[in-house]
Design a protein around this motif. Structure first.
Motif, PDB file in Angstrom:
ATOM      1  N   MET A   1     -13.828   3.879  -1.103  1.00 34.35           N
ATOM      2  CA  MET A   1     -12.407   4.095  -1.025  1.00 34.35           C
ATOM      3  C   MET A   1     -11.945   5.174  -2.005  1.00 34.35           C
ATOM      4  O   MET A   1     -11.020   5.894  -1.740  1.00 34.35           O
ATOM      5  CB  MET A   1     -11.685   2.778  -1.310  1.00 34.35           C
ATOM      6  CG  MET A   1     -10.251   2.808  -0.897  1.00 34.35           C
ATOM      7  SD  MET A   1     -10.159   3.228   0.831  1.00 34.35           S
ATOM      8  CE  MET A   1      -8.771   2.299   1.286  1.00 34.35           C
ATOM      9  N   ALA A   2     -12.608   5.282  -3.115  1.00 34.24           N
ATOM     10  CA  ALA A   2     -12.220   6.291  -4.102  1.00 34.24           C
ATOM     11  C   ALA A   2     -12.445   7.704  -3.565  1.00 34.24           C
ATOM     12  O   ALA A   2     -11.740   8.626  -3.973  1.00 34.24           O
ATOM     13  CB  ALA A   2     -12.995   6.085  -5.385  1.00 34.24           C
ATOM     14  N   LEU A   3     -13.389   7.864  -2.656  1.00 39.33           N
ATOM     15  CA  LEU A   3     -13.647   9.178  -2.071  1.00 39.33           C
ATOM     16  C   LEU A   3     -12.429   9.687  -1.305  1.00 39.33           C
ATOM     17  O   LEU A   3     -12.098  10.875  -1.372  1.00 39.33           O
ATOM     18  CB  LEU A   3     -14.872   9.112  -1.156  1.00 39.33           C
ATOM     19  CG  LEU A   3     -15.263  10.409  -0.465  1.00 39.33           C
ATOM     20  CD1 LEU A   3     -15.670  11.446  -1.502  1.00 39.33           C
ATOM     21  CD2 LEU A   3     -16.390  10.172   0.508  1.00 39.33           C
ATOM     22  N   GLN A   4     -11.761   8.799  -0.596  1.00 39.60           N
ATOM     23  CA  GLN A   4     -10.571   9.208   0.154  1.00 39.60           C
ATOM     24  C   GLN A   4      -9.478   9.710  -0.783  1.00 39.60           C
ATOM     25  O   GLN A   4      -8.805  10.700  -0.490  1.00 39.60           O
ATOM     26  CB  GLN A   4     -10.054   8.042   0.989  1.00 39.60           C
ATOM     27  CG  GLN A   4     -10.999   7.630   2.077  1.00 39.60           C
ATOM     28  CD  GLN A   4     -10.572   6.354   2.742  1.00 39.60           C
ATOM     29  OE1 GLN A   4      -9.750   5.593   2.244  1.00 39.60           O
ATOM     30  NE2 GLN A   4     -11.145   6.088   3.914  1.00 39.60           N
ATOM     31  N   TRP A   5      -9.298   9.041  -1.905  1.00 37.92           N
ATOM     32  CA  TRP A   5      -8.267   9.461  -2.848  1.00 37.92           C
ATOM     33  C   TRP A   5      -8.669  10.763  -3.541  1.00 37.92           C
ATOM     34  O   TRP A   5      -7.806  11.596  -3.849  1.00 37.92           O
ATOM     35  CB  TRP A   5      -7.984   8.352  -3.859  1.00 37.92           C
ATOM     36  CG  TRP A   5      -7.369   7.175  -3.180  1.00 37.92           C
ATOM     37  CD1 TRP A   5      -7.935   5.956  -3.004  1.00 37.92           C
ATOM     38  CD2 TRP A   5      -6.098   7.127  -2.539  1.00 37.92           C
ATOM     39  NE1 TRP A   5      -7.083   5.144  -2.298  1.00 37.92           N
ATOM     40  CE2 TRP A   5      -5.944   5.844  -2.004  1.00 37.92           C
ATOM     41  CE3 TRP A   5      -5.068   8.040  -2.365  1.00 37.92           C
ATOM     42  CZ2 TRP A   5      -4.810   5.437  -1.314  1.00 37.92           C
ATOM     43  CZ3 TRP A   5      -3.939   7.644  -1.678  1.00 37.92           C
ATOM     44  CH2 TRP A   5      -3.818   6.367  -1.162  1.00 37.92           C
ATOM     45  N   MET A   6      -9.953  10.941  -3.760  1.00 36.13           N
ATOM     46  CA  MET A   6     -10.416  12.183  -4.360  1.00 36.13           C
ATOM     47  C   MET A   6     -10.182  13.350  -3.392  1.00 36.13           C
ATOM     48  O   MET A   6      -9.746  14.429  -3.805  1.00 36.13           O
ATOM     49  CB  MET A   6     -11.898  12.075  -4.714  1.00 36.13           C
ATOM     50  CG  MET A   6     -12.400  13.221  -5.552  1.00 36.13           C
ATOM     51  SD  MET A   6     -14.104  13.030  -6.059  1.00 36.13           S
ATOM     52  CE  MET A   6     -14.949  13.312  -4.526  1.00 36.13           C
ATOM     53  N   ILE A   7     -10.459  13.125  -2.111  1.00 35.30           N
ATOM     54  CA  ILE A   7     -10.212  14.165  -1.107  1.00 35.30           C
ATOM     55  C   ILE A   7      -8.733  14.507  -1.065  1.00 35.30           C
ATOM     56  O   ILE A   7      -8.353  15.678  -1.039  1.00 35.30           O
ATOM     57  CB  ILE A   7     -10.726  13.707   0.275  1.00 35.30           C
ATOM     58  CG1 ILE A   7     -12.252  13.681   0.286  1.00 35.30           C
ATOM     59  CG2 ILE A   7     -10.205  14.622   1.375  1.00 35.30           C
ATOM     60  CD1 ILE A   7     -12.838  13.019   1.518  1.00 35.30           C
ATOM     61  N   GLN A  55      -3.390   6.139   4.501  1.00 33.75           N
ATOM     62  CA  GLN A  55      -3.612   5.655   3.142  1.00 33.75           C
ATOM     63  C   GLN A  55      -2.459   4.766   2.677  1.00 33.75           C
ATOM     64  O   GLN A  55      -2.684   3.755   2.006  1.00 33.75           O
ATOM     65  CB  GLN A  55      -3.790   6.827   2.181  1.00 33.75           C
ATOM     66  CG  GLN A  55      -5.028   7.652   2.452  1.00 33.75           C
ATOM     67  CD  GLN A  55      -6.296   6.845   2.318  1.00 33.75           C
ATOM     68  OE1 GLN A  55      -6.798   6.291   3.278  1.00 33.75           O
ATOM     69  NE2 GLN A  55      -6.803   6.760   1.115  1.00 33.75           N
ATOM     70  N   LEU A  56      -1.237   5.117   3.064  1.00 33.53           N
ATOM     71  CA  LEU A  56      -0.082   4.280   2.717  1.00 33.53           C
ATOM     72  C   LEU A  56      -0.170   2.915   3.404  1.00 33.53           C
ATOM     73  O   LEU A  56       0.142   1.885   2.802  1.00 33.53           O
ATOM     74  CB  LEU A  56       1.215   4.984   3.083  1.00 33.53           C
ATOM     75  CG  LEU A  56       1.593   6.175   2.211  1.00 33.53           C
ATOM     76  CD1 LEU A  56       2.798   6.888   2.788  1.00 33.53           C
ATOM     77  CD2 LEU A  56       1.845   5.746   0.786  1.00 33.53           C
ATOM     78  N   LEU A  57      -0.592   2.924   4.666  1.00 35.31           N
ATOM     79  CA  LEU A  57      -0.772   1.653   5.370  1.00 35.31           C
ATOM     80  C   LEU A  57      -1.870   0.817   4.720  1.00 35.31           C
ATOM     81  O   LEU A  57      -1.747  -0.416   4.634  1.00 35.31           O
ATOM     82  CB  LEU A  57      -1.116   1.901   6.839  1.00 35.31           C
ATOM     83  CG  LEU A  57       0.035   2.340   7.727  1.00 35.31           C
ATOM     84  CD1 LEU A  57      -0.474   2.684   9.118  1.00 35.31           C
ATOM     85  CD2 LEU A  57       1.090   1.266   7.802  1.00 35.31           C
ATOM     86  N   ASP A  58      -2.904   1.456   4.250  1.00 34.00           N
ATOM     87  CA  ASP A  58      -3.987   0.752   3.564  1.00 34.00           C
ATOM     88  C   ASP A  58      -3.483   0.118   2.267  1.00 34.00           C
ATOM     89  O   ASP A  58      -3.831  -1.031   1.949  1.00 34.00           O
ATOM     90  CB  ASP A  58      -5.127   1.719   3.279  1.00 34.00           C
ATOM     91  CG  ASP A  58      -6.345   1.015   2.708  1.00 34.00           C
ATOM     92  OD1 ASP A  58      -6.752  -0.022   3.287  1.00 34.00           O
ATOM     93  OD2 ASP A  58      -6.881   1.504   1.695  1.00 34.00           O
ATOM     94  N   ILE A  59      -2.659   0.832   1.527  1.00 34.24           N
ATOM     95  CA  ILE A  59      -2.080   0.276   0.305  1.00 34.24           C
ATOM     96  C   ILE A  59      -1.223  -0.947   0.636  1.00 34.24           C
ATOM     97  O   ILE A  59      -1.303  -1.981  -0.030  1.00 34.24           O
ATOM     98  CB  ILE A  59      -1.240   1.343  -0.429  1.00 34.24           C
ATOM     99  CG1 ILE A  59      -2.144   2.409  -1.027  1.00 34.24           C
ATOM    100  CG2 ILE A  59      -0.378   0.710  -1.522  1.00 34.24           C
ATOM    101  CD1 ILE A  59      -1.394   3.602  -1.571  1.00 34.24           C
ATOM    102  N   TYR A  60      -0.407  -0.822   1.668  1.00 34.89           N
ATOM    103  CA  TYR A  60       0.452  -1.940   2.066  1.00 34.89           C
ATOM    104  C   TYR A  60      -0.393  -3.145   2.481  1.00 34.89           C
ATOM    105  O   TYR A  60      -0.103  -4.282   2.088  1.00 34.89           O
ATOM    106  CB  TYR A  60       1.368  -1.505   3.212  1.00 34.89           C
ATOM    107  CG  TYR A  60       2.179  -2.639   3.787  1.00 34.89           C
ATOM    108  CD1 TYR A  60       3.266  -3.145   3.090  1.00 34.89           C
ATOM    109  CD2 TYR A  60       1.842  -3.205   5.009  1.00 34.89           C
ATOM    110  CE1 TYR A  60       3.999  -4.195   3.603  1.00 34.89           C
ATOM    111  CE2 TYR A  60       2.572  -4.247   5.524  1.00 34.89           C
ATOM    112  CZ  TYR A  60       3.654  -4.741   4.824  1.00 34.89           C
ATOM    113  OH  TYR A  60       4.382  -5.785   5.333  1.00 34.89           O
ATOM    114  N   ASN A  96      -1.137   6.233  -6.122  1.00 32.14           N
ATOM    115  CA  ASN A  96      -1.593   6.734  -4.831  1.00 32.14           C
ATOM    116  C   ASN A  96      -0.445   6.977  -3.873  1.00 32.14           C
ATOM    117  O   ASN A  96      -0.500   7.894  -3.052  1.00 32.14           O
ATOM    118  CB  ASN A  96      -2.616   5.766  -4.241  1.00 32.14           C
ATOM    119  CG  ASN A  96      -3.900   5.747  -5.039  1.00 32.14           C
ATOM    120  OD1 ASN A  96      -4.201   6.687  -5.766  1.00 32.14           O
ATOM    121  ND2 ASN A  96      -4.660   4.678  -4.925  1.00 32.14           N
ATOM    122  N   VAL A  97       0.613   6.181  -3.953  1.00 28.76           N
ATOM    123  CA  VAL A  97       1.795   6.422  -3.119  1.00 28.76           C
ATOM    124  C   VAL A  97       2.428   7.756  -3.505  1.00 28.76           C
ATOM    125  O   VAL A  97       2.819   8.547  -2.636  1.00 28.76           O
ATOM    126  CB  VAL A  97       2.809   5.261  -3.242  1.00 28.76           C
ATOM    127  CG1 VAL A  97       4.158   5.650  -2.681  1.00 28.76           C
ATOM    128  CG2 VAL A  97       2.278   4.022  -2.552  1.00 28.76           C
TER     129      VAL A  97
END
Length: 133
Positions: A1-7, A55-60, A96-97
């Motif tokens: 999951m951290a890879l997505q935020w790094m991208i 990503q926002l939906l994933d956070i929710y 992240n938001v």
């Protein structure tokens, strides 16, 4: 999951560089070439908007379905551990938001800036033709 935020962070960094390159003063020829290059990049870079939405939906989803220790079996140490992990998760979620919002906003800024430059170029050509006649 951290890879997505790094991208997403790298995409935001690239967008910041492009916005700064488009807004600094430069010779017309260089600015024209830069705007055309950014215009070519804009359509494939549109992926950032649905990606940030996902990503926002994933956070929710993670916030709604997080583990909670509410039963009588939980000890004080377990409750403290859940509360600390919740605090860290909320901090990361808020960060992240903000990252998703910045990614979408910078994409919109890139689009508008390049659109304005193209419109100015078109109007200059119209003015040039009008002066020639």
């Amino acid at each position: 999951m951290a890879l997505q935020w790094m991208i997403l962070a790298y995409v935001v960094a690239a967008e910041v560089v492009l916005v700064s390159l488009l807004t600094i003063p430069a010779p017309k020829l260089l600015k024209k070439q830069l705007v055309s290059l950014v215009s070519l990049i804009l359509q494939p870079a549109l992926f950032v908007v649905p990606f940030a939405g996902f990503q926002l939906l994933d956070i929710y989803w993670k916030n709604e379905h997080r583990l909670v220790c509410t039963s009588d079996i939980c000890t004080a140490a377990e409750r403290d551990r859940y509360e600390k992990s919740y605090a860290v998760q909320m901090y990361k979620s808020q960060r992240n938001v903000v990252l998703c919002a910045i990614a979408c906003t910078l994409y919109w800024c890139l689009y508008r800036i390049s659109h304005y430059h193209k419109e100015i170029q078109r109007l200059e050509e119209v003015e040039k033709r009008a002066k020639e006649q």
